[in-house]
Scaffold this active site. Structure first.
Site, PDB file in Angstrom:
ATOM      1  N   THR A 164      -3.949   3.107  -3.778  1.00  0.00           N
ATOM      2  CA  THR A 164      -3.703   2.692  -2.397  1.00  0.00           C
ATOM      3  C   THR A 164      -2.297   3.052  -1.939  1.00  0.00           C
ATOM      4  OG1 THR A 164      -4.054   0.893  -0.825  1.00  0.00           O
ATOM      5  CG2 THR A 164      -2.893   0.337  -2.872  1.00  0.00           C
ATOM      6  N   ASP A 210      -7.467  -5.435   3.383  1.00  0.00           N
ATOM      7  CA  ASP A 210      -7.731  -3.987   3.392  1.00  0.00           C
ATOM      8  C   ASP A 210      -8.187  -3.361   2.077  1.00  0.00           C
ATOM      9  OD1 ASP A 210      -5.165  -4.479   2.373  1.00  0.00           O
ATOM     10  OD2 ASP A 210      -4.101  -3.205   3.789  1.00  0.00           O
ATOM     11  N   GLU A 245      -1.388   4.954   7.043  1.00  0.00           N
ATOM     12  CA  GLU A 245      -2.860   4.871   7.030  1.00  0.00           C
ATOM     13  C   GLU A 245      -3.549   5.916   7.908  1.00  0.00           C
ATOM     14  OE1 GLU A 245      -0.835   2.207   7.309  1.00  0.00           O
ATOM     15  OE2 GLU A 245      -1.124   1.405   5.295  1.00  0.00           O
ATOM     16  N   ARG A 264       2.980   0.673  -6.497  1.00  0.00           N
ATOM     17  CA  ARG A 264       4.071   1.616  -6.244  1.00  0.00           C
ATOM     18  C   ARG A 264       4.677   2.130  -7.547  1.00  0.00           C
ATOM     19  NH1 ARG A 264       6.718  -0.297  -0.528  1.00  0.00           N
ATOM     20  NH2 ARG A 264       5.225  -1.903  -0.072  1.00  0.00           N
TER      21      ARG A 264
HETATM   22  C1  DMJ Z   1       1.179   0.540   1.205  1.00  0.00           C
HETATM   23  O1  DMJ Z   1       1.991  -0.135   0.333  1.00  0.00           O
HETATM   24  C2  DMJ Z   1      -0.227   0.581   0.689  1.00  0.00           C
HETATM   25  O2  DMJ Z   1      -0.914   1.586   1.341  1.00  0.00           O
HETATM   26  C3  DMJ Z   1      -0.942  -0.727   0.853  1.00  0.00           C
HETATM   27  O3  DMJ Z   1      -2.274  -0.684   0.440  1.00  0.00           O
HETATM   28  C4  DMJ Z   1      -0.920  -1.144   2.290  1.00  0.00           C
HETATM   29  N1  DMJ Z   1       0.397  -1.102   2.855  1.00  0.00           N
HETATM   30  C5  DMJ Z   1       1.312  -0.060   2.553  1.00  0.00           C
HETATM   31  C6  DMJ Z   1       1.477   1.012   3.591  1.00  0.00           C
HETATM   32  O4  DMJ Z   1       1.319   0.659   4.873  1.00  0.00           O
END
Ligand code: DMJ
Length: 635
Positions: A621, A365, A534, A225
């Site tokens: 991500t 994931d 997602e 983040r």
């Molecule tokens: C986010 O912080 C990122 O996408 C992470 O990889 C998975 N969870 C959250 C969003 O749901």
């Protein structure tokens, strides 16, 4: 309908199925067509001679064409008795087989319509009235972003997250103002200049001081983040020969310098660990690190740092960030796996996986996501020193297709379940909403960011690419249905799928008009929605790659549901407790990823494809775009 067949054998109606498992008849037929042999070939004596040759050829093929060959892999290959064929034919035939070269797999064909130029899907996007519709919907997403930010700014500026109902802030991520940094590049991309100035100036005046004085933060969350957000803002505001999408905010070097200071402290998670697997937490103020209370790190967390650390090394000129982060992946490569699938925990103490729980939801994931993306980010070349990551990705996706993909009853939704007790344990038809990142990753991996049309024209798609692309399309449909089956039109955090082995009565999503109501089971504990990104992330990638407008329409429906049920009048948006009831109870939290990811992906879903193009950027991500190395130099 069987639940145990591998994915590739369960669906023979794929667009390109004919190119995957060719029958003997098709091999001959295609060879004849390719050589342009006319229908009247039997009418002359040369033709008769050729017929005899063909008969011998047929007999020969019958004896020898039992092997699927090395290029047919995964589910199909497993069901062909390659070795048995060898035994039956004996040594003589095996020797002859050395002279037999199987014709290469024919590429997928485009319809005559598509060959002529633009396909009907991409033409739709260029239709003026359709363009206007999407421009205006995109503006609605930007308005939503401004509303989300205004709530945060008014009630929670400088806190990690907004509690929109209590109208205050909360530090759930260690106190680095995570919403400010997560939202910044979304504001830059949307051209929300005022927000760029506000967020930029907070970062310039506050963030370094916070980093120096704050305590415990999670390595993964802070990397994806905050570090990811700073690096993306650096590039998009003109750093690293970047795009200069904004004139607002501080000089790009402010973002880079802050990112470096933060990463220098985060490095302690790697250096304090006795193995190459980092500890899960860092104390920022004294650059020390500690493992999680149970001593274990999440597999996804230790393998979802490399895009950010690699890019920081590139732009800072200091290789130390990349060296530490890549040691993790080098190490993970050596560990035993189940067809590329890995348990969700790993011990920094021993360096080994812990437990047997395999899933692509929480804690698993983004391991799979970064295998592909780290390789793509380094240029996606066949000969780079990270090609092993792409190989690991391809193997893992075969594992997903063979072991985790099943279909629901009665309507055959394709879903990805779990193996909570490892490869020999029972299958669980549980799918976290988090798994909905997978279709986007699968589609990206198949075409490497090109459109499907382009990739097919250029004959770039392998057998695995075709399988993965089809799976991506099927899973995107399922993820959308997870929204569509509920009363609110918003997905639950976790869904179970009704299968021949598993069903539960009275736990449906509440939308009685949905065809899939009895396919999807929602347990009481899983009915919440955290404004997660997602599904809209995958809709964005699938739209860019297939150009099929249905993905935009689905995204618009989801956006409207967010507007209807999660918008808070006094500013911000709120997570929900229960998506199956109207009006839904609210949860008093606006996660940072609603601004960093969900609204960004919706905005990009409705934008032209040259805005942050998929063949020039890789999204981390947390949806922070980082430029692909080869693309930076050529753009
Ligand atoms: C986010 O912080 C990122 O996408 C992470 O990889 C998975 N969870 C959250 C969003 O749901």
């Amino acid at each position: 309908m069987s639940n145990s067949l591998p994915y590739s054998m369960k669906d023979v109606s794929y667009d390109n199925a004919k190119f995957r498992q060719r029958s003997l008849y098709k091999v001959i037929n295609q060879t004849l067509l390719t050589q342009n042999v006319k229908r009247d070939w039997l009418s002359c004596s040369t033709g008769k001679f050729l017929a005899l040759v063909m008969l011998f050829g047929l007999a020969y093929l019958f004896l020898t064409h039992t092997s699927s060959g090395p290029e047919v892999s995964g589910g199909l290959a497993k069901n062909v008795m390659v070795n048995e064929g060898d035994k039956i034919n004996g040594d003589g035939i095996s020797g002859l087989r050395k002279f037999w070269r199987k014709p290469p797999r024919l590429p997928p064909r485009l319809s005559p319509d598509e060959k002529g130029g633009k396909n009907s899907l991409s033409r739709e996007a260029e239709n003026p009235s359709s363009r206007l519709k999407w421009v205006s919907r995109q503006q609605k997403v930007k308005d939503a972003f401004i509303h989300a930010w205004s709530g945060y700014k008014k009630h929670a500026m400088g806190y990690d997250e907004l509690m929109p109902l209590s109208q205050r802030g909360v530090d759930g991520l260690g106190g680095l103002g995570a919403t400010v940094v997560d939202a910044l590049d979304t504001a830059i991309i949307m051209g929300a200049d005022e927000i760029v100035s506000e967020a930029g100036s907070w970062i310039e005046t506050q963030l370094l001081d916070r980093i120096k004085h704050k305590g415990q933060v999670n390595l993964f969350e802070t990397t994806i983040r905050v570090l990811g957000g700073l690096l993306s803002a650096y590039h998009l505001s003109g750093g690293d020969e970047g795009m200069k999408l904004t004139r607002n905010g501080p000089k790009p070097t402010v973002y880079l310098d802050t990112a470096r200071d933060l990463a220098d402290r985060l490095l302690s998670a790697f250096t304090a660990s006795p193995t190459s697997v980092p500890y899960s937490d860092v104390i920022l103020r004294d650059s020390s690190a500690l493992p999680a209370p149970d001593g274990l790190s999440s597999t996804s967390e230790v393998s979802t740092l490399q895009l950010e650390f690699n890019y920081l090394s590139t732009v800072s000129g200091d290789p130390k960030y990349s060296l530490e982060a890549m040691k993790v992946l080098d190490h993970l490569k050596t560990l035993p796996k189940v067809e590329g699938l890995v348990p969700i925990y790993i011990s920094p103490q021993s360096g080994q996986f812990s437990g047997e729980n395999i899933r692509l939801g929480s804690r698993g994931d983004s391991y799979y996501e970064y295998l592909l993306k780290v390789w793509l980010h380094q240029g996606g070349s066949e000969n780079s020193n990270v090609t092993y990551l792409y190989d690991m990705y391809i193997e893992a996706m075969k594992g997903v297709r063979n072991r985790l993909v099943h279909r629901s009853v009665p309507n055959g939704l394709v879903f990805v379940g779990e193996l909570p007790y490892g490869s020999n344990g029972a299958f669980s038809p549980k799918m976290d909403h988090l798994v909905c990142f997978l279709p986007g990753t699968l589609a990206l991996g198949a075409t490497k960011g090109k459109t499907k049309e382009r990739a097919m024209k250029d004959n770039l798609l392998t057998f695995d690419d075709l399988e993965n692309l089809k799976l991506a399309e099927d899973l995107t449909h399922t993820c959308f249905q997870m929204y569509s089956v509920t009363s609110t039109g918003l997905a639950p955090e976790i869904a179970y799928f009704h299968t021949e082995e598993y069903s539960e009565e009275g736990l449906d999503g509440g939308n009685k008009t949905s065809k899939y109501l009895s396919d999807i089971i929602i347990k009481r504990a899983d009915t919440h929605n955290l404004l997660r990104p997602e599904t809209v992330e995958s809709l964005f990638v699938l739209y860019r790659i297939t150009e099929d407008p249905k993905y935009r329409e689905w995204g618009w429906q989801i956006f409207e549901a967010f507007e209807n049920y999660t918008k808070v009048d006094t500013g911000g948006y709120s997570a929900l407790d229960d998506v199956t009831h109207i009006p839904p109870r609210r949860r008093d939290k606006m996660e940072t990823f609603f601004l960093g990811e969900t609204l960004k992906y919706l905005y990009l879903l409705f934008s032209d494809s040259d805005v942050i193009p998929l063949d020039k950027f890789v999204f981390n991500t947390e949806a922070h775009p980082l430029p692909i190395r080869s693309a930076v130099r050529s753009s």
